[in-house]
Design an enzyme around this catalytic site. Structure first.
Site: not given
Length: 328
Positions: A8, A166, A288
């Protein structure tokens, strides 16, 4: 330091920020601003942070709201095609370090199928990432449990690639209990409620009975679902009128059709519970970046007291198998 794959990891493509719904006042625009230089950088500082965090491969994707927030008066299909070409070209010079998830124009299900096929078949992408519901064209938010999206999910199943769902922030015109507390709309709370409910819509629609080999990925240690799956199954099996003709329980679908990642959720009790509920084979490492720190994530993860095989599965081999990456 353990070798890792991170799934991600966000990129901003040229011109994307100018298309964010609500402009500069929106949560999604404001979230990009402090890290915008890191979002547009792909092969400079990003690689240095990857090295510092032991990340062998980052899977790049267009940051939220991505294609799902393109204004109705713009050519979403044309823009998204260009975005994916941009990602492919940027990653091409570092094929050993980067893979890509396709952005998709989900408001047009047929176009989404065509673009997924192109990105996987021609560009070699590892799958797709969609940023939650699509704003649609005057229709309100579009969720992908609708019958029109079944061919899209069948395409992903046929290609054998995962779709990462997401989060995005709750829209300003949505009825919520957050009025007066804008902090609840975004990454502290609303992101995760929104995504968890979207996954539950997919499960309860019977999607995974129709597409039993389909794999969906969600971040942030499962967007609450590992904590709540027992309660869901408990009440859905007992409450009058709530029983559904599904082949499995919610927990069963999570264990068979959903992977979760550690993105932005560096908490040991949460990881232990997720492994216990879903199994170590269903958990994937992620950061992230650049919203979170590669170094902070690695410092936490590498010191975990896990069995060696479980540690390695979460760090690398689960993702390598799911994404069919051979970067040894």
């Amino acid at each position: 330091m353990m070798r890792k794959i991170a799934l991600e990891e966000a990129v901003a493509v040229p011109g994307q920020r100018d298309l964010v719904p609500g402009g500069r006042s929106s949560f999604e625009y404001q979230a990009m601003t402090p890290v915008y230089d890191q979002l547009v950088d792909i092969t400079g500082e990003r690689l240095r942070h990857m090295d510092a965090g032991g990340i062998a491969v980052s899977v790049l994707s267009v940051t939220a709201p991505g294609a799902q927030g393109i204004p109705a008066d713009r050519d979403a299909v044309g823009l998204v095609t260009g975005w994916n070409d941009y990602l492919a070209a940027a990653a091409d010079g570092h094929a050993d370090r980067f893979a890509c998830f396709a952005a998709l124009p989900m408001r047009d299900p047929d176009a989404a199928v065509r673009e997924l096929r192109r990105c996987v078949g021609e560009l070699g992408f590892a799958g797709a990432l969609v940023n939650g519901y699509d704003d649609g064209v005057g229709s309100g938010p579009l969720y992908y449990d609708a019958p029109a999206y079944l061919p899209f999910w069948q395409c992903a199943e046929e290609l054998g690639v995962p779709v990462y769902l997401h989060p995005r922030s709750v829209g300003p015109d949505r009825v919520t209990t957050y009025r007066g507390y804008p902090q609840l709309n975004g990454a502290a709370w609303g992101f995760h409620v929104e995504t968890a409910e979207h996954i539950l819509r997919l499960i309860l629609s019977g999607l995974f009975d129709r597409c039993p080999r389909l794999q969906v990925v969600i971040g942030h240690m499962g967007e609450f679902l590992p904590w709540w799956s027992w309660r869901l199954d408990h009440r859905l099996s007992r409450d009058p009128g709530e029983k559904l003709p599904l082949a499995r329980s919610v927990t069963g679908y999570l264990r068979e059709n959903v992977f979760i990642t550690t993105s932005g959720y560096f908490d040991t009790p949460a990881l232990v519970l997720s492994v216990d509920v879903l199994g170590a084979e269903r958990v994937l490492y992620s950061v992230d970046y650049p919203y979170e720190s590669c170094e902070e994530a690695a410092t936490w993860f590498d010191k975990l007291n896990l069995p060696e095989d479980v540690h390695e599965k979460i760090a690398y081999s689960n993702a390598a198998q799911l994404l069919r990456l051979d970067r040894s």
